[in-house]
Write an enzyme that holds these catalytic residues in place. Sequence first.
Site, mmCIF file in Angstrom:
data_model
loop_
_atom_site.group_PDB
_atom_site.id
_atom_site.type_symbol
_atom_site.label_atom_id
_atom_site.label_comp_id
_atom_site.label_asym_id
_atom_site.label_seq_id
_atom_site.Cartn_x
_atom_site.Cartn_y
_atom_site.Cartn_z
ATOM 1 C CD GLU A 182 -4.848 -2.008 5.116
ATOM 2 O OE1 GLU A 182 -3.999 -3.049 4.794
ATOM 3 O OE2 GLU A 182 -4.684 -0.991 5.180
ATOM 4 C CG ASP A 187 -1.972 -1.178 1.199
ATOM 5 O OD1 ASP A 187 -2.641 -1.126 0.339
ATOM 6 O OD2 ASP A 187 -1.943 -1.881 2.245
#
Length: 240
Positions: free
Chosen positions: A130, A30
């Site tokens: 997330e 990420d």
Amino acid sequence: MKNKIIRFIKKQVKQSKAAGVVLGLSGGIDSAVVAVLCREALGRDKVLCLVLPCGSRKEDLLDAAALVKKFKLRAVFLDLEDIYRVYSKVLPKAQRMACANLKARLRMTVIYYFANKFNYLVCGTSNKSERMMGYFTKYGDGAADILPLGSLLKRQVRRLASTLNIPEAILKKAPTAGLWPGQTDESEMGMSYNDLDDILFRLQKGQKQSGKSSLVKRVRSSIGSSQHKRRVPPICVIDG
């Protein structure tokens, strides 16, 4: 996705009259994607990547360093282990998660220090998977001024990463927050990202779920219990 995110980054920096962006570079997929997109959007000199190990895995530091070298990123490496030890000596003992969250908040304190120093925006690296699960530290890695990947599921981030020439080692390794030895995202959440993303996608589209009912129930529960992490603090409004 790539071009839209690049335009988003440019727009946010311009509207905020900021001089650039700063982000934490963990060695994971990420932050790697965010760093490369920020560089494409703003140029090397307006993007600062901070590598902030605090008892971190050696392989993550090596992956972060490899990304910096490959894309010629502007980066600062600061080891926070000594600072963390000072905190640990002053504070009373607590469970493992409290200590792990302290590390995340310590890193974000440093990131915002550099943001203030250079008049930069803090660019978060969390994805939608997330964030919906609440799998981030409130006011730690969850703190940010902009979130370029905030609407992308993990599988979308992976597809995007494959088009950006991200190093293979980063693409293939198991996602981890590096909170403690052997910790991984999927073991922490109790399911794979593939299962999680499918459930979230079907919830978003109002489609019938095809996965295990126990996993669907867990995801729904996590979305509800972590709502406070995704919103500004509620205010008690008193008229008069």
